[in-house]
Motif scaffolding. Sequence first.
Motif, PDB file in Angstrom:
ATOM      1  N   MET A  42      13.470   6.545  17.465  1.00 45.75           N
ATOM      2  CA  MET A  42      12.046   6.613  17.135  1.00 45.75           C
ATOM      3  C   MET A  42      11.634   5.379  16.328  1.00 45.75           C
ATOM      4  O   MET A  42      10.576   4.797  16.574  1.00 45.75           O
ATOM      5  CB  MET A  42      11.774   7.888  16.327  1.00 45.75           C
ATOM      6  N   ILE A  87       2.272   9.612  14.106  1.00 48.47           N
ATOM      7  CA  ILE A  87       3.566  10.135  14.557  1.00 48.47           C
ATOM      8  C   ILE A  87       3.572  11.660  14.612  1.00 48.47           C
ATOM      9  O   ILE A  87       4.260  12.250  15.442  1.00 48.47           O
ATOM     10  CB  ILE A  87       4.787   9.621  13.742  1.00 48.47           C
ATOM     11  N   SER A  88       2.768  12.308  13.758  1.00 51.02           N
ATOM     12  CA  SER A  88       2.723  13.774  13.814  1.00 51.02           C
ATOM     13  C   SER A  88       2.137  14.229  15.140  1.00 51.02           C
ATOM     14  O   SER A  88       2.626  15.178  15.756  1.00 51.02           O
ATOM     15  CB  SER A  88       1.868  14.334  12.681  1.00 51.02           C
ATOM     16  N   GLN A  90       5.820  16.442  21.389  1.00 49.31           N
ATOM     17  CA  GLN A  90       7.122  16.484  22.067  1.00 49.31           C
ATOM     18  C   GLN A  90       8.000  17.624  21.568  1.00 49.31           C
ATOM     19  O   GLN A  90       8.855  18.117  22.301  1.00 49.31           O
ATOM     20  CB  GLN A  90       7.836  15.151  21.890  1.00 49.31           C
ATOM     21  N   PHE A  91       7.777  18.047  20.322  1.00 50.29           N
ATOM     22  CA  PHE A  91       8.577  19.148  19.784  1.00 50.29           C
ATOM     23  C   PHE A  91       8.309  20.464  20.517  1.00 50.29           C
ATOM     24  O   PHE A  91       9.090  21.399  20.423  1.00 50.29           O
ATOM     25  CB  PHE A  91       8.329  19.330  18.285  1.00 50.29           C
ATOM     26  N   ASP A  98      15.384   8.556  10.890  1.00 50.74           N
ATOM     27  CA  ASP A  98      15.226   8.259  12.318  1.00 50.74           C
ATOM     28  C   ASP A  98      15.680   9.456  13.140  1.00 50.74           C
ATOM     29  O   ASP A  98      16.523  10.240  12.716  1.00 50.74           O
ATOM     30  CB  ASP A  98      16.045   7.013  12.698  1.00 50.74           C
ATOM     31  N   LEU A  99      15.080   9.572  14.326  1.00 51.24           N
ATOM     32  CA  LEU A  99      15.429  10.586  15.316  1.00 51.24           C
ATOM     33  C   LEU A  99      15.817   9.816  16.563  1.00 51.24           C
ATOM     34  O   LEU A  99      15.030   9.001  17.034  1.00 51.24           O
ATOM     35  CB  LEU A  99      14.186  11.391  15.680  1.00 51.24           C
ATOM     36  N   THR A 134      11.426   2.413  18.660  1.00 46.81           N
ATOM     37  CA  THR A 134      10.273   2.587  19.544  1.00 46.81           C
ATOM     38  C   THR A 134       8.987   2.253  18.802  1.00 46.81           C
ATOM     39  O   THR A 134       8.119   1.536  19.316  1.00 46.81           O
ATOM     40  CB  THR A 134      10.222   4.040  20.053  1.00 46.81           C
ATOM     41  N   GLU A 135       8.866   2.771  17.574  1.00 49.41           N
ATOM     42  CA  GLU A 135       7.631   2.550  16.818  1.00 49.41           C
ATOM     43  C   GLU A 135       7.528   1.125  16.276  1.00 49.41           C
ATOM     44  O   GLU A 135       6.433   0.602  16.115  1.00 49.41           O
ATOM     45  CB  GLU A 135       7.478   3.583  15.700  1.00 49.41           C
ATOM     46  N   LYS A 188       1.983  12.353  17.993  1.00 55.37           N
ATOM     47  CA  LYS A 188       2.821  11.900  19.106  1.00 55.37           C
ATOM     48  C   LYS A 188       4.104  12.718  19.242  1.00 55.37           C
ATOM     49  O   LYS A 188       4.446  13.170  20.332  1.00 55.37           O
ATOM     50  CB  LYS A 188       3.153  10.422  18.898  1.00 55.37           C
ATOM     51  N   TYR A 189       4.820  12.908  18.133  1.00 56.13           N
ATOM     52  CA  TYR A 189       6.112  13.593  18.217  1.00 56.13           C
ATOM     53  C   TYR A 189       5.964  15.105  18.087  1.00 56.13           C
ATOM     54  O   TYR A 189       6.794  15.848  18.616  1.00 56.13           O
ATOM     55  CB  TYR A 189       7.102  13.011  17.196  1.00 56.13           C
ATOM     56  N   TRP A 196      20.284  12.607  14.306  1.00 60.57           N
ATOM     57  CA  TRP A 196      19.382  12.624  13.154  1.00 60.57           C
ATOM     58  C   TRP A 196      19.958  11.698  12.103  1.00 60.57           C
ATOM     59  O   TRP A 196      21.063  11.914  11.621  1.00 60.57           O
ATOM     60  CB  TRP A 196      19.284  14.041  12.564  1.00 60.57           C
TER      61      TRP A 196
END
Lengths: 206, 246
Positions: free
Chosen positions: A177, A109-110, A116-117, A169-170, A180-181, A112-113, A156
Amino acid sequence: MRSITKTPTLPRRAVLAGAGGLMLSAALPTFAFGLTEGAAISFINTVMTDVHVIINSGKSEAQMLADFDGFFSKHAEVPLIAKTALGAPGRAASSSQLSAYIRAFQGYISRKYGRQFRDFIGAELNVISSRDLGAKGVLVTSKVDLPTRPDYDMDWWVIEINGRPKMFDLVIEGISMVSTERTEIGAMLESFGGDIDKMTARLNVT
Amino acid sequence: MFMTMFRSGGLLVLLSFLAACASGPKPADHINDPFEETNRQIHEFNKAMDAIALAPAAAAYGAVIPEDVRDAVDNSANNLALPGQVVNHVLQGKIADALQTTARFAVNSTLGIAGLFDPASELGLFEVPTNFDETLQVYGMAEGPYLELPLIGGSTVRGTLGMVVDFAIDPLRQYIPSPEREYLFLLKGVDLVGDRLTYSDLVDLLLYESSDSYASQRIAYLQNMRHNLDTELVIEDLEDPFAFDY
Protein backbone atom coordinates in the motif's frame (compact mmCIF):
# COMPACT_ATOMS: atom_id res chain seq x y z
CA MET A 1 6.31 -18.94 2.37
CA ARG A 2 4.10 -19.79 -0.56
CA SER A 3 3.68 -23.47 -0.03
CA ILE A 4 0.50 -24.18 1.86
CA THR A 5 1.91 -27.41 3.28
CA LYS A 6 4.68 -25.54 5.11
CA THR A 7 4.39 -25.67 8.90
CA PRO A 8 3.53 -22.28 10.40
CA THR A 9 6.41 -20.88 12.44
CA LEU A 10 4.45 -19.04 15.10
CA PRO A 11 6.53 -17.92 18.03
CA ARG A 12 5.42 -19.69 21.19
CA ARG A 13 4.39 -16.41 22.73
CA ALA A 14 1.88 -15.85 19.94
CA VAL A 15 0.04 -19.02 20.88
CA LEU A 16 -0.28 -17.86 24.46
CA ALA A 17 -1.23 -14.30 23.61
CA GLY A 18 -4.94 -13.81 23.22
CA ALA A 19 -6.93 -10.70 24.00
CA GLY A 20 -5.58 -11.00 27.54
CA GLY A 21 -2.03 -10.95 26.23
CA LEU A 22 -2.74 -7.72 24.42
CA MET A 23 -4.14 -6.07 27.52
CA LEU A 24 -1.13 -7.21 29.50
CA SER A 25 1.36 -5.86 26.97
CA ALA A 26 -0.54 -2.56 26.78
CA ALA A 27 -0.45 -2.26 30.56
CA LEU A 28 3.30 -2.79 30.85
CA PRO A 29 5.64 0.14 30.25
CA THR A 30 7.70 -0.19 27.08
CA PHE A 31 11.40 -0.80 27.57
CA ALA A 32 14.11 -0.83 24.95
CA PHE A 33 12.93 -4.26 23.75
CA GLY A 34 10.53 -2.61 21.31
CA LEU A 35 7.67 -4.40 19.67
CA THR A 36 7.58 -8.18 20.13
CA GLU A 37 6.30 -10.56 17.46
CA GLY A 38 3.61 -11.82 19.83
CA ALA A 39 2.34 -8.29 20.50
CA ALA A 40 2.28 -7.57 16.75
CA ILE A 41 0.25 -10.74 16.08
CA SER A 42 -2.33 -10.03 18.78
CA PHE A 43 -2.56 -6.47 17.45
CA ILE A 44 -3.35 -7.84 13.96
CA ASN A 45 -6.03 -10.10 15.45
CA THR A 46 -7.60 -7.06 17.13
CA VAL A 47 -7.45 -5.16 13.83
CA MET A 48 -9.22 -8.01 12.00
CA THR A 49 -11.90 -8.18 14.71
CA ASP A 50 -12.57 -4.47 14.16
CA VAL A 51 -12.74 -4.98 10.37
CA HIS A 52 -15.33 -7.72 10.83
CA VAL A 53 -17.39 -5.58 13.22
CA ILE A 54 -17.55 -2.83 10.58
CA ILE A 55 -18.30 -4.99 7.53
CA ASN A 56 -20.88 -7.12 9.33
CA SER A 57 -22.63 -4.13 10.92
CA GLY A 58 -25.22 -3.94 8.14
CA LYS A 59 -24.69 -0.18 7.87
CA SER A 60 -24.87 1.77 4.61
CA GLU A 61 -21.71 2.18 2.54
CA ALA A 62 -21.34 5.84 3.56
CA GLN A 63 -21.58 4.91 7.26
CA MET A 64 -19.13 2.06 6.83
CA LEU A 65 -16.60 4.32 5.10
CA ALA A 66 -16.94 6.76 8.01
CA ASP A 67 -16.25 3.85 10.39
CA PHE A 68 -13.17 2.96 8.35
CA ASP A 69 -11.94 6.53 8.76
CA GLY A 70 -12.02 5.98 12.53
CA PHE A 71 -10.51 2.54 12.09
CA PHE A 72 -7.51 3.92 10.18
CA SER A 73 -6.82 6.70 12.65
CA LYS A 74 -7.01 4.23 15.54
CA HIS A 75 -4.88 1.40 14.09
CA ALA A 76 -2.67 2.91 11.36
CA GLU A 77 0.07 5.51 11.75
CA VAL A 78 -1.61 7.67 9.10
CA PRO A 79 0.57 10.84 9.45
CA LEU A 80 3.73 8.79 8.90
CA ILE A 81 2.18 6.83 5.98
CA ALA A 82 1.03 10.11 4.41
CA LYS A 83 4.48 11.69 4.78
CA THR A 84 6.19 8.56 3.44
CA ALA A 85 3.89 8.61 0.39
CA LEU A 86 4.68 12.29 -0.17
CA GLY A 87 8.41 11.78 0.41
CA ALA A 88 11.02 14.51 0.09
CA PRO A 89 8.68 17.24 -1.32
CA GLY A 90 6.94 17.27 2.06
CA ARG A 91 10.03 18.65 3.79
CA ALA A 92 9.56 22.01 2.05
CA ALA A 93 5.87 22.25 3.01
CA SER A 94 4.63 24.48 5.84
CA SER A 95 3.14 22.77 8.90
CA SER A 96 -0.40 23.92 8.00
CA GLN A 97 0.00 22.60 4.42
CA LEU A 98 1.26 19.34 5.84
CA SER A 99 -1.58 18.87 8.33
CA ALA A 100 -4.18 19.69 5.67
CA TYR A 101 -2.54 17.13 3.38
CA ILE A 102 -2.46 14.47 6.12
CA ARG A 103 -6.18 15.01 6.86
CA ALA A 104 -7.01 14.71 3.16
CA PHE A 105 -4.84 11.60 2.83
CA GLN A 106 -6.58 9.96 5.77
CA GLY A 107 -10.00 10.40 4.13
CA TYR A 108 -8.65 9.27 0.78
CA ILE A 109 -7.15 5.98 2.02
CA SER A 110 -10.18 5.27 4.22
CA ARG A 111 -12.47 5.49 1.18
CA LYS A 112 -10.12 3.64 -1.15
CA TYR A 113 -9.12 0.76 1.14
CA GLY A 114 -12.31 0.69 3.20
CA ARG A 115 -14.12 -0.26 0.01
CA GLN A 116 -11.67 -3.11 -0.52
CA PHE A 117 -12.15 -4.40 3.02
CA ARG A 118 -15.70 -5.36 2.04
CA ASP A 119 -14.06 -8.35 0.34
CA PHE A 120 -13.42 -9.62 3.85
CA ILE A 121 -17.06 -10.60 4.40
CA GLY A 122 -16.95 -14.26 5.41
CA ALA A 123 -13.16 -14.23 5.22
CA GLU A 124 -10.87 -15.93 7.67
CA LEU A 125 -7.41 -14.61 8.48
CA ASN A 126 -4.72 -17.11 9.39
CA VAL A 127 -1.39 -15.89 10.68
CA ILE A 128 1.37 -17.95 9.01
CA SER A 129 4.52 -16.44 10.45
CA SER A 130 6.10 -13.30 11.82
CA ARG A 131 9.49 -11.71 11.49
CA ASP A 132 11.24 -9.28 13.79
CA LEU A 133 12.67 -6.42 11.71
CA GLY A 134 14.54 -4.87 14.65
CA ALA A 135 14.16 -1.09 14.71
CA LYS A 136 11.93 -1.33 11.64
CA GLY A 137 9.19 -3.19 13.54
CA VAL A 138 7.59 -6.59 12.88
CA LEU A 139 6.27 -8.14 9.67
CA VAL A 140 3.28 -10.47 10.18
CA THR A 141 2.53 -12.81 7.27
CA SER A 142 -1.03 -14.07 6.94
CA LYS A 143 -3.30 -15.82 4.51
CA VAL A 144 -6.83 -14.62 3.82
CA ASP A 145 -9.22 -17.51 3.17
CA LEU A 146 -12.29 -16.43 1.23
CA PRO A 147 -15.41 -18.54 0.79
CA THR A 148 -15.77 -18.03 -2.97
CA ARG A 149 -12.41 -16.87 -4.32
CA PRO A 150 -8.83 -18.16 -4.17
CA ASP A 151 -7.08 -17.26 -0.92
CA TYR A 152 -4.36 -14.64 -0.94
CA ASP A 153 -1.32 -13.58 1.04
CA MET A 154 -1.50 -10.50 3.19
CA ASP A 155 1.45 -9.09 5.12
CA TRP A 156 1.08 -6.52 7.88
CA TRP A 157 4.00 -4.25 8.65
CA VAL A 158 3.60 -3.20 12.27
CA ILE A 159 5.66 -0.49 13.94
CA GLU A 160 5.69 0.85 17.47
CA ILE A 161 4.58 4.41 18.15
CA ASN A 162 4.69 5.65 21.76
CA GLY A 163 4.74 2.06 22.99
CA ARG A 164 1.68 1.03 20.95
CA PRO A 165 1.64 -1.16 17.84
CA LYS A 166 0.43 0.62 14.69
CA MET A 167 0.06 -0.46 11.05
CA PHE A 168 2.63 1.08 8.73
CA ASP A 169 2.00 -0.96 5.58
CA LEU A 170 -0.40 -3.57 4.20
CA VAL A 171 1.04 -5.85 1.54
CA ILE A 172 -1.37 -7.90 -0.58
CA GLU A 173 0.21 -10.60 -2.75
CA GLY A 174 3.45 -8.61 -2.57
CA ILE A 175 1.84 -5.30 -3.55
CA SER A 176 2.52 -2.70 -0.88
CA MET A 177 0.00 0.00 0.00
CA VAL A 178 2.82 2.42 0.85
CA SER A 179 4.59 1.83 -2.50
CA THR A 180 1.27 2.10 -4.37
CA GLU A 181 0.39 5.37 -2.66
CA ARG A 182 3.90 6.78 -3.08
CA THR A 183 3.46 6.19 -6.83
CA GLU A 184 -0.03 7.67 -6.79
CA ILE A 185 0.79 10.75 -4.68
CA GLY A 186 3.99 11.33 -6.68
CA ALA A 187 2.05 11.26 -9.96
CA MET A 188 -0.72 13.46 -8.56
CA LEU A 189 1.75 16.03 -7.23
CA GLU A 190 3.52 16.10 -10.59
CA SER A 191 0.22 16.63 -12.43
CA PHE A 192 -0.31 19.75 -10.27
CA GLY A 193 3.18 21.04 -10.99
CA GLY A 194 4.35 20.28 -7.43
CA ASP A 195 1.57 22.35 -5.78
CA ILE A 196 0.73 20.55 -2.52
CA ASP A 197 -2.38 22.67 -1.83
CA LYS A 198 -3.94 21.81 -5.19
CA MET A 199 -3.09 18.16 -4.70
CA THR A 200 -4.67 18.22 -1.22
CA ALA A 201 -7.85 19.69 -2.73
CA ARG A 202 -7.94 16.85 -5.26
CA LEU A 203 -7.37 14.19 -2.57
CA ASN A 204 -10.38 15.54 -0.67
CA VAL A 205 -12.66 14.70 -3.59
CA THR A 206 -10.97 11.48 -4.77
CA MET B 1 8.14 -36.02 -21.07
CA PHE B 2 11.47 -37.89 -21.25
CA MET B 3 12.53 -36.06 -24.41
CA THR B 4 11.79 -32.77 -22.74
CA MET B 5 13.85 -33.70 -19.71
CA PHE B 6 16.68 -34.71 -22.03
CA ARG B 7 16.52 -31.43 -23.87
CA SER B 8 16.44 -29.67 -20.54
CA GLY B 9 19.98 -30.97 -20.03
CA GLY B 10 21.11 -28.42 -22.61
CA LEU B 11 19.18 -25.81 -20.68
CA LEU B 12 21.15 -26.54 -17.53
CA VAL B 13 24.34 -25.58 -19.39
CA LEU B 14 22.69 -22.34 -20.49
CA LEU B 15 21.49 -21.74 -16.93
CA SER B 16 24.89 -22.12 -15.35
CA PHE B 17 26.17 -19.63 -17.91
CA LEU B 18 23.41 -17.22 -17.00
CA ALA B 19 24.28 -17.58 -13.33
CA ALA B 20 27.31 -15.45 -14.23
CA CYS B 21 24.87 -12.52 -14.59
CA ALA B 22 24.00 -12.94 -10.90
CA SER B 23 23.27 -10.00 -8.69
CA GLY B 24 22.28 -9.58 -5.06
CA PRO B 25 18.74 -8.99 -3.77
CA LYS B 26 17.20 -5.60 -4.39
CA PRO B 27 14.70 -3.59 -2.30
CA ALA B 28 11.07 -4.59 -2.82
CA ASP B 29 10.17 -1.36 -4.61
CA HIS B 30 13.33 -1.17 -6.71
CA ILE B 31 12.59 -0.02 -10.29
CA ASN B 32 14.92 -0.41 -13.26
CA ASP B 33 13.23 1.12 -16.30
CA PRO B 34 15.64 2.48 -18.95
CA PHE B 35 13.06 1.88 -21.73
CA GLU B 36 10.35 3.93 -20.03
CA GLU B 37 9.55 6.07 -23.08
CA THR B 38 8.86 3.08 -25.35
CA ASN B 39 7.16 1.21 -22.51
CA ARG B 40 4.77 4.12 -22.00
CA GLN B 41 3.80 4.11 -25.69
CA ILE B 42 3.08 0.38 -25.52
CA HIS B 43 1.12 1.00 -22.30
CA GLU B 44 -1.16 3.47 -24.07
CA PHE B 45 -1.74 0.91 -26.82
CA ASN B 46 -2.49 -1.83 -24.27
CA LYS B 47 -4.85 0.44 -22.36
CA ALA B 48 -6.73 1.26 -25.58
CA MET B 49 -6.96 -2.45 -26.43
CA ASP B 50 -8.30 -3.17 -22.96
CA ALA B 51 -10.92 -0.44 -23.25
CA ILE B 52 -12.17 -1.45 -26.71
CA ALA B 53 -11.73 -5.22 -26.62
CA LEU B 54 -10.68 -7.03 -23.46
CA ALA B 55 -12.85 -5.26 -20.86
CA PRO B 56 -16.06 -5.49 -22.95
CA ALA B 57 -15.26 -9.13 -23.78
CA ALA B 58 -14.79 -9.90 -20.08
CA ALA B 59 -18.08 -8.19 -19.18
CA ALA B 60 -19.91 -10.15 -21.89
CA TYR B 61 -18.23 -13.39 -20.82
CA GLY B 62 -19.40 -12.84 -17.25
CA ALA B 63 -22.93 -11.97 -18.34
CA VAL B 64 -23.45 -14.82 -20.83
CA ILE B 65 -21.43 -17.78 -19.56
CA PRO B 66 -22.52 -19.42 -16.26
CA GLU B 67 -20.00 -19.43 -13.44
CA ASP B 68 -19.67 -23.24 -13.44
CA VAL B 69 -18.58 -23.19 -17.08
CA ARG B 70 -16.16 -20.32 -16.44
CA ASP B 71 -14.66 -22.29 -13.54
CA ALA B 72 -14.27 -25.34 -15.78
CA VAL B 73 -12.45 -23.25 -18.42
CA ASP B 74 -10.18 -21.84 -15.74
CA ASN B 75 -9.49 -25.31 -14.26
CA SER B 76 -8.77 -26.71 -17.68
CA ALA B 77 -6.35 -23.94 -18.67
CA ASN B 78 -4.58 -24.24 -15.31
CA ASN B 79 -4.34 -28.02 -15.72
CA LEU B 80 -2.67 -27.69 -19.11
CA ALA B 81 0.00 -25.44 -17.59
CA LEU B 82 1.07 -28.14 -15.11
CA PRO B 83 3.46 -30.22 -17.31
CA GLY B 84 5.53 -27.10 -18.03
CA GLN B 85 5.58 -26.33 -14.30
CA VAL B 86 6.91 -29.85 -13.59
CA VAL B 87 9.85 -29.18 -15.95
CA ASN B 88 10.61 -25.91 -14.14
CA HIS B 89 10.36 -27.49 -10.66
CA VAL B 90 12.87 -30.14 -11.78
CA LEU B 91 15.22 -27.52 -13.21
CA GLN B 92 15.02 -25.65 -9.89
CA GLY B 93 15.83 -28.86 -8.00
CA LYS B 94 12.45 -28.78 -6.21
CA ILE B 95 11.65 -32.47 -6.54
CA ALA B 96 8.82 -32.52 -3.97
CA ASP B 97 7.04 -29.72 -5.88
CA ALA B 98 7.64 -31.56 -9.16
CA LEU B 99 6.08 -34.74 -7.74
CA GLN B 100 3.12 -32.86 -6.24
CA THR B 101 2.48 -31.11 -9.57
CA THR B 102 2.76 -34.41 -11.48
CA ALA B 103 0.27 -36.06 -9.10
CA ARG B 104 -2.06 -33.06 -9.43
CA PHE B 105 -1.91 -33.33 -13.23
CA ALA B 106 -2.59 -37.08 -13.11
CA VAL B 107 -5.59 -36.72 -10.77
CA ASN B 108 -7.19 -33.75 -12.50
CA SER B 109 -6.67 -35.17 -16.01
CA THR B 110 -8.43 -38.44 -15.05
CA LEU B 111 -10.81 -38.03 -12.09
CA GLY B 112 -11.18 -34.36 -13.01
CA ILE B 113 -12.30 -35.27 -16.56
CA ALA B 114 -9.50 -33.77 -18.67
CA GLY B 115 -8.98 -31.01 -16.15
CA LEU B 116 -12.52 -29.60 -16.13
CA PHE B 117 -12.72 -30.16 -12.38
CA ASP B 118 -10.17 -29.85 -9.62
CA PRO B 119 -10.47 -32.88 -7.28
CA ALA B 120 -6.69 -32.71 -6.64
CA SER B 121 -7.05 -29.62 -4.43
CA GLU B 122 -9.48 -31.54 -2.23
CA LEU B 123 -6.75 -34.17 -1.78
CA GLY B 124 -4.32 -31.45 -0.73
CA LEU B 125 -2.48 -31.54 -4.07
CA PHE B 126 -2.44 -27.77 -4.55
CA GLU B 127 -0.88 -25.92 -7.43
CA VAL B 128 2.66 -24.68 -6.78
CA PRO B 129 2.85 -22.09 -9.56
CA THR B 130 6.21 -21.55 -11.21
CA ASN B 131 7.69 -20.65 -14.58
CA PHE B 132 11.03 -20.27 -16.31
CA ASP B 133 11.31 -16.72 -14.96
CA GLU B 134 11.60 -18.33 -11.51
CA THR B 135 14.05 -20.94 -12.83
CA LEU B 136 16.26 -18.14 -14.10
CA GLN B 137 16.02 -16.43 -10.71
CA VAL B 138 16.99 -19.67 -8.95
CA TYR B 139 20.09 -19.81 -11.17
CA GLY B 140 20.94 -16.26 -10.10
CA MET B 141 19.90 -14.18 -13.10
CA ALA B 142 18.77 -10.66 -12.20
CA GLU B 143 15.31 -9.59 -13.41
CA GLY B 144 16.79 -6.87 -15.63
CA PRO B 145 14.95 -3.81 -16.97
CA TYR B 146 11.17 -3.54 -16.79
CA LEU B 147 9.32 -4.07 -20.07
CA GLU B 148 5.71 -3.54 -21.03
CA LEU B 149 4.89 -6.00 -23.81
CA PRO B 150 2.16 -5.39 -26.42
CA LEU B 151 -1.09 -7.24 -25.50
CA ILE B 152 0.68 -9.02 -22.63
CA GLY B 153 1.42 -6.21 -20.19
CA GLY B 154 4.09 -5.95 -17.50
CA SER B 155 7.24 -8.04 -17.71
CA THR B 156 11.01 -7.77 -17.37
CA VAL B 157 13.85 -8.84 -19.64
CA ARG B 158 14.17 -12.04 -17.61
CA GLY B 159 10.39 -12.55 -17.57
CA THR B 160 10.20 -12.16 -21.35
CA LEU B 161 13.04 -14.62 -21.90
CA GLY B 162 11.31 -16.98 -19.46
CA MET B 163 8.04 -16.76 -21.38
CA VAL B 164 9.74 -17.66 -24.67
CA VAL B 165 11.55 -20.61 -23.08
CA ASP B 166 8.35 -21.79 -21.31
CA PHE B 167 6.64 -21.89 -24.68
CA ALA B 168 9.53 -23.82 -26.25
CA ILE B 169 9.90 -26.44 -23.49
CA ASP B 170 6.18 -27.05 -22.83
CA PRO B 171 5.88 -30.87 -23.00
CA LEU B 172 2.27 -30.64 -24.18
CA ARG B 173 3.40 -29.11 -27.44
CA GLN B 174 5.41 -32.26 -28.25
CA TYR B 175 2.54 -34.66 -27.61
CA ILE B 176 -0.61 -32.95 -28.72
CA PRO B 177 -1.13 -33.01 -32.49
CA SER B 178 -2.57 -30.26 -34.60
CA PRO B 179 -5.41 -29.11 -34.69
CA GLU B 180 -5.99 -29.90 -30.97
CA ARG B 181 -2.93 -27.82 -30.18
CA GLU B 182 -4.59 -24.79 -31.77
CA TYR B 183 -7.75 -25.38 -29.73
CA LEU B 184 -5.60 -25.14 -26.63
CA PHE B 185 -4.49 -21.69 -27.72
CA LEU B 186 -8.12 -20.71 -28.03
CA LEU B 187 -8.78 -22.06 -24.53
CA LYS B 188 -5.91 -19.99 -23.14
CA GLY B 189 -7.35 -16.92 -24.86
CA VAL B 190 -10.77 -17.49 -23.31
CA ASP B 191 -9.14 -18.04 -19.93
CA LEU B 192 -7.37 -14.68 -20.29
CA VAL B 193 -10.76 -13.02 -20.77
CA GLY B 194 -11.95 -14.86 -17.65
CA ASP B 195 -8.96 -13.58 -15.67
CA ARG B 196 -9.76 -10.01 -16.76
CA LEU B 197 -13.24 -10.61 -15.31
CA THR B 198 -11.99 -12.18 -12.06
CA TYR B 199 -9.58 -9.31 -11.39
CA SER B 200 -11.74 -6.54 -12.86
CA ASP B 201 -11.72 -4.44 -9.66
CA LEU B 202 -7.94 -4.49 -9.47
CA VAL B 203 -7.38 -3.89 -13.20
CA ASP B 204 -9.89 -1.02 -13.28
CA LEU B 205 -8.26 0.55 -10.24
CA LEU B 206 -4.79 0.35 -11.83
CA LEU B 207 -5.70 1.34 -15.38
CA TYR B 208 -8.54 3.81 -14.98
CA GLU B 209 -8.43 5.24 -11.46
CA SER B 210 -4.69 5.95 -11.06
CA SER B 211 -3.11 9.32 -11.73
CA ASP B 212 -0.36 7.55 -13.67
CA SER B 213 -1.60 4.12 -14.74
CA TYR B 214 1.76 3.20 -16.25
CA ALA B 215 3.67 3.79 -13.00
CA SER B 216 0.94 2.10 -10.94
CA GLN B 217 0.91 -1.00 -13.10
CA ARG B 218 4.71 -1.14 -13.11
CA ILE B 219 5.10 -1.13 -9.32
CA ALA B 220 2.20 -3.58 -8.89
CA TYR B 221 3.65 -5.97 -11.48
CA LEU B 222 7.18 -5.86 -10.06
CA GLN B 223 6.14 -6.33 -6.43
CA ASN B 224 3.69 -9.12 -7.25
CA MET B 225 6.26 -10.92 -9.44
CA ARG B 226 8.92 -10.67 -6.71
CA HIS B 227 6.39 -12.03 -4.21
CA ASN B 228 5.38 -14.94 -6.46
CA LEU B 229 8.99 -15.85 -7.10
CA ASP B 230 9.66 -16.09 -3.36
CA THR B 231 12.31 -13.39 -3.55
CA GLU B 232 14.08 -13.39 -0.22
CA LEU B 233 13.24 -10.57 2.17
CA VAL B 234 16.39 -8.78 3.28
CA ILE B 235 15.76 -6.59 6.32
CA GLU B 236 18.56 -4.16 5.41
CA ASP B 237 16.84 -3.55 2.04
CA LEU B 238 13.47 -2.72 3.61
CA GLU B 239 12.90 1.01 3.68
CA ASP B 240 13.18 2.77 7.01
CA PRO B 241 9.55 3.42 8.05
CA PHE B 242 10.72 6.50 9.97
CA ALA B 243 12.71 8.01 7.07
CA PHE B 244 10.06 10.69 6.49
CA ASP B 245 9.18 11.35 10.11
CA TYR B 246 9.66 15.09 9.58
